[in-house]
Design a protein around this motif. Structure first.
Motif, PDB file in Angstrom:
ATOM      1  N   ASP A 265      94.527 119.914  22.514  1.00 39.35           N
ATOM      2  CA  ASP A 265      95.764 120.648  22.740  1.00 39.35           C
ATOM      3  C   ASP A 265      96.539 119.982  23.877  1.00 39.35           C
ATOM      4  OD1 ASP A 265      97.677 122.601  23.713  1.00 39.35           O
ATOM      5  OD2 ASP A 265      96.599 124.105  22.555  1.00 39.35           O
ATOM      6  N   PRO A 266      97.829 119.644  23.697  1.00 37.38           N
ATOM      7  CA  PRO A 266      98.605 118.974  24.755  1.00 37.38           C
ATOM      8  C   PRO A 266      98.613 119.724  26.079  1.00 37.38           C
ATOM      9  CG  PRO A 266      99.810 118.931  22.674  1.00 37.38           C
ATOM     10  CD  PRO A 266      98.628 119.822  22.462  1.00 37.38           C
ATOM     11  N   SER A 267      98.494 121.046  26.030  1.00 44.27           N
ATOM     12  CA  SER A 267      98.524 121.833  27.266  1.00 44.27           C
ATOM     13  C   SER A 267      97.328 121.543  28.156  1.00 44.27           C
ATOM     14  CB  SER A 267      98.572 123.328  26.943  1.00 44.27           C
ATOM     15  OG  SER A 267      97.384 123.759  26.279  1.00 44.27           O
ATOM     16  N   VAL A 268      96.221 121.050  27.579  1.00 44.29           N
ATOM     17  CA  VAL A 268      95.024 120.742  28.364  1.00 44.29           C
ATOM     18  C   VAL A 268      95.280 119.574  29.308  1.00 44.29           C
ATOM     19  CG1 VAL A 268      92.629 119.964  28.256  1.00 44.29           C
ATOM     20  CG2 VAL A 268      93.445 121.685  26.651  1.00 44.29           C
ATOM     21  N   VAL A 269      95.981 118.565  28.816  1.00 44.82           N
ATOM     22  CA  VAL A 269      96.301 117.415  29.668  1.00 44.82           C
ATOM     23  C   VAL A 269      97.256 117.835  30.773  1.00 44.82           C
ATOM     24  CG1 VAL A 269      97.308 115.097  29.734  1.00 44.82           C
ATOM     25  CG2 VAL A 269      95.944 115.799  27.771  1.00 44.82           C
ATOM     26  N   ASP A 270      98.263 118.645  30.445  1.00 44.73           N
ATOM     27  CA  ASP A 270      99.246 119.066  31.443  1.00 44.73           C
ATOM     28  C   ASP A 270      98.633 119.938  32.534  1.00 44.73           C
ATOM     29  OD1 ASP A 270     101.163 117.733  29.963  1.00 44.73           O
ATOM     30  OD2 ASP A 270     101.739 119.516  28.814  1.00 44.73           O
ATOM     31  N   GLY A 271      97.697 120.798  32.160  1.00 45.74           N
ATOM     32  CA  GLY A 271      97.068 121.687  33.139  1.00 45.74           C
ATOM     33  C   GLY A 271      95.930 122.434  32.502  1.00 45.74           C
ATOM     34  N   PRO A 272      94.701 121.918  32.577  1.00 51.01           N
ATOM     35  CA  PRO A 272      93.566 122.523  31.865  1.00 51.01           C
ATOM     36  C   PRO A 272      93.276 123.954  32.278  1.00 51.01           C
ATOM     37  CG  PRO A 272      92.825 120.857  33.435  1.00 51.01           C
ATOM     38  CD  PRO A 272      94.304 120.726  33.344  1.00 51.01           C
ATOM     39  N   PHE A 273      93.341 124.249  33.558  1.00 57.27           N
ATOM     40  CA  PHE A 273      93.054 125.608  34.017  1.00 57.27           C
ATOM     41  C   PHE A 273      94.169 126.563  33.595  1.00 57.27           C
ATOM     42  CE2 PHE A 273      89.967 123.356  36.408  1.00 57.27           C
ATOM     43  CZ  PHE A 273      88.992 124.266  36.780  1.00 57.27           C
ATOM     44  N   ALA A 274      95.409 126.102  33.696  1.00 65.65           N
ATOM     45  CA  ALA A 274      96.530 126.936  33.277  1.00 65.65           C
ATOM     46  C   ALA A 274      96.450 127.235  31.784  1.00 65.65           C
ATOM     47  CB  ALA A 274      97.851 126.246  33.612  1.00 65.65           C
ATOM     48  N   ALA A 275      96.027 126.231  30.994  1.00 62.41           N
ATOM     49  CA  ALA A 275      95.896 126.422  29.547  1.00 62.41           C
ATOM     50  C   ALA A 275      94.849 127.495  29.240  1.00 62.41           C
ATOM     51  CB  ALA A 275      95.519 125.104  28.871  1.00 62.41           C
ATOM     52  N   ALA A 276      93.722 127.460  29.960  1.00 61.63           N
ATOM     53  CA  ALA A 276      92.674 128.461  29.742  1.00 61.63           C
ATOM     54  C   ALA A 276      93.112 129.838  30.227  1.00 61.63           C
ATOM     55  CB  ALA A 276      91.392 128.038  30.454  1.00 61.63           C
ATOM     56  N   LEU A 277      93.794 129.895  31.362  1.00 61.75           N
ATOM     57  CA  LEU A 277      94.256 131.181  31.888  1.00 61.75           C
ATOM     58  C   LEU A 277      95.317 131.810  30.985  1.00 61.75           C
ATOM     59  CD1 LEU A 277      94.438 130.313  35.688  1.00 61.75           C
ATOM     60  CD2 LEU A 277      92.894 131.953  34.615  1.00 61.75           C
ATOM     61  N   ALA A 278      96.076 130.947  30.294  1.00 64.72           N
ATOM     62  CA  ALA A 278      97.082 131.467  29.361  1.00 64.72           C
ATOM     63  C   ALA A 278      96.413 132.223  28.221  1.00 64.72           C
ATOM     64  CB  ALA A 278      97.930 130.323  28.821  1.00 64.72           C
ATOM     65  N   VAL A 279      95.245 131.735  27.791  1.00 66.05           N
ATOM     66  CA  VAL A 279      94.482 132.427  26.742  1.00 66.05           C
ATOM     67  C   VAL A 279      93.981 133.775  27.260  1.00 66.05           C
ATOM     68  CG1 VAL A 279      92.421 132.313  25.281  1.00 66.05           C
ATOM     69  CG2 VAL A 279      93.812 130.265  25.636  1.00 66.05           C
ATOM     70  N   MET A 280      93.648 133.812  28.543  1.00 62.66           N
ATOM     71  CA  MET A 280      93.146 135.055  29.138  1.00 62.66           C
ATOM     72  C   MET A 280      94.258 136.070  29.405  1.00 62.66           C
ATOM     73  SD  MET A 280      90.571 133.524  32.040  1.00 62.66           S
ATOM     74  CE  MET A 280      89.586 132.043  31.775  1.00 62.66           C
TER      75      MET A 280
END
Length: 461
Positions: A265-280
């Motif tokens: 997912d492109p969002s992982v490269v941009d910000g892995p923690f932010a990408a996971a927190l977005a799911v939460m």
């Protein structure tokens, strides 16, 4: 290991064991984890867990090696001083200057990165003003004495560790379906999208170089131990308690990220923690992660100002740098070494603004693989000094387990990582540039110092 002259007597012993422990944790939990882990995931896929496990195991052994040497002979030059003792002045000079160059470049990158984020919060304040403010405050903290530096770094580390623990707790609750999400989550992403290791062994090895750079910073505790009242006891406790926690934080965080978000997912490269927190569905996730990244960058910057100044001071003490950098204030601070390190960082920042998007990437590429060269130096140094100590019947306060097999195995693993990473174009470029920088420093050291590497000269440190 032979006796060491007391060249560090002017430095104060103001750091506590608690501060050194948090420095060890905070040094490794930086922007490399919060931001750089996304690049590692994009290269290795879910197999990045293997990269983190491999790099984490190696750093635990490396830190144990450093602990053995620091416990015997604490020094603000740490691994540079030990390489000097083991292999002569050129080796000590090369390792010290290589480490110093890496830190001053990274200081510039960290100041620029933090300023880019904070300038977005207050657009009326130009980015250069943020950089100036960060540098002035953190340079001031370092000039006010090692105790103040320790306090700054302690609270920086507390914030980062608290953020990681909170992320782990929320991640576990999501994976356990206690916190609901828009779509079902589990561990299917570990095998989907090309399999567990879509990049193969080359991808794992290439990711290891990024991961190793993320772990860079832990070695500052070997430098800081010299400015504590019980160097041998502190370094022993830090290595035992801190390294396993770091490995747990890294592996736990990465596992949650790749479980919640597809690795490609492109969002992982941009910000892995932010990408996971977005799911939460954590409110204010973007601002939250940016704030944590700024803290991580400033923490690392603070530690790197400290580490670079102490290394430069030690080089000056051993006549491997201008003697002027050995001047120590009444607060026990090598002020000229601090200012010199920050000044070179300012130069890098200035060049980056004159030629944006050109200078900093080149500099970061040059020092991108520095840490693996430093680890290799440390492993070889420990092998030589431990054999010398055993041969001379020296009783060491702390001894690496499994010697010499573990030391040799570590060197072999580092060589294998480099060999495999050379098959990846981006990693190969970094390794070659760092190798060229190391060779240049070594040649200059040979020419300037007229080095001899006999045991007698090497031990006269």
């Amino acid at each position: 290991m032979t006796a060491v002259k007391d060249t560090e007597a002017q430095l104060h012993t103001g750091l506590t064991q608690r501060q050194i422990s948090m420095m060890g944790l905070g040094g490794a939990i930086g922007a490399g984890l919060f931001v750089g882990s996304g690049q590692a995931i994009s290269i290795a896929g879910p197999a990045v867990l293997v990269s983190y496990l491999l790099a984490g195991t190696v750093i635990i052994v490396i830190m144990a090696m450093l602990a053995e040497m620091v416990a015997a002979h604490p020094s603000s030059g740490a691994f540079s001083t030990f390489a000097h003792k083991a292999m002569g002045r050129s080796a000590g000079s090369t390792l010290g200057w290589l480490y110093w160059v890496q830190l001053v470049v990274v200081i510039a990158a960290e100041a620029t990165g933090a300023a880019a984020i904070t300038a977005g919060w207050l657009p009326a304040v130009p980015q250069w003003a943020w950089v100036l403010g960060f540098v002035v405050v953190l340079t001031g903290a370092n000039l006010l004495g090692v105790r103040n530096y320790g306090r700054f770094e302690y609270w920086f580390a507390v914030i980062k560790v608290a953020a990681i623990i909170a992320f782990l707790v929320f991640g576990v609750l999501v994976l356990a379906h206690v916190i609901p999400t828009d779509e079902p989550v589990g561990f299917a992403n570990l095998a989907a999208h090309g399999g567990f290791a879509p990049g193969g062994m080359a991808g794992i090895a290439a990711a290891v170089l990024i991961v190793i750079f993320s772990f860079g910073g832990t070695e500052v505790v070997s430098i800081a131990a010299a400015e504590s009242k019980d160097p041998a006891g502190n370094i022993k406790r830090v290595v035992k308690s801190v390294m396993l926690r770091i490995l747990f934080f890294y592996l736990g965080s990465i596992l949650i990220i790749i479980a919640l978000v597809p690795w490609n997912d492109p969002s992982v490269v941009d910000g892995p923690f932010a990408a996971a927190l977005a799911v939460m569905h954590i409110p204010g996730v973007s601002l939250l992660m940016n704030a944590v990244v700024v803290v991580a960058l400033l923490s690392a910057m603070n530690a790197n100002i400290y580490g670079s100044s102490r290394m430069l001071y030690s080089l000056g003490q051993r006549k491997l740098a201008p003697r002027s950098v050995t001047h120590v204030t009444g607060k026990g601070v090598p002020a000229k070494a601090v200012i010199s390190s920050v000044a070179f960082s300012f130069l890098a920042v200035g060049l980056n603004w004159i030629w944006p998007d050109r200078v900093m990437p080149i500099l970061l590429n040059v020092v991108g693989s520095t840490i693996i060269f430093i680890w290799a130096f440390i492993a070889v140094t420990q092998l030589i000094l431990r054999r010398r100590a055993d041969r001379e019947g020296e009783k060491l306060p702390l001894r690496l387990w499994g010697f010499p097999g573990l030391s040799i195995a570590t060197i072999v693993v580092l060589a294998a990582i480099v060999a495999i990473a050379m098959t990846d174009a981006a990693a190969r470029t970094q390794l070659l540039l760092t190798g060229a920088l190391t060779a240049v420093i070594w040649i200059i050291s040979k020419l300037v110092l007229r080095d001899g590497t006999s045991g007698e000269e090497a031990s006269d440190v």
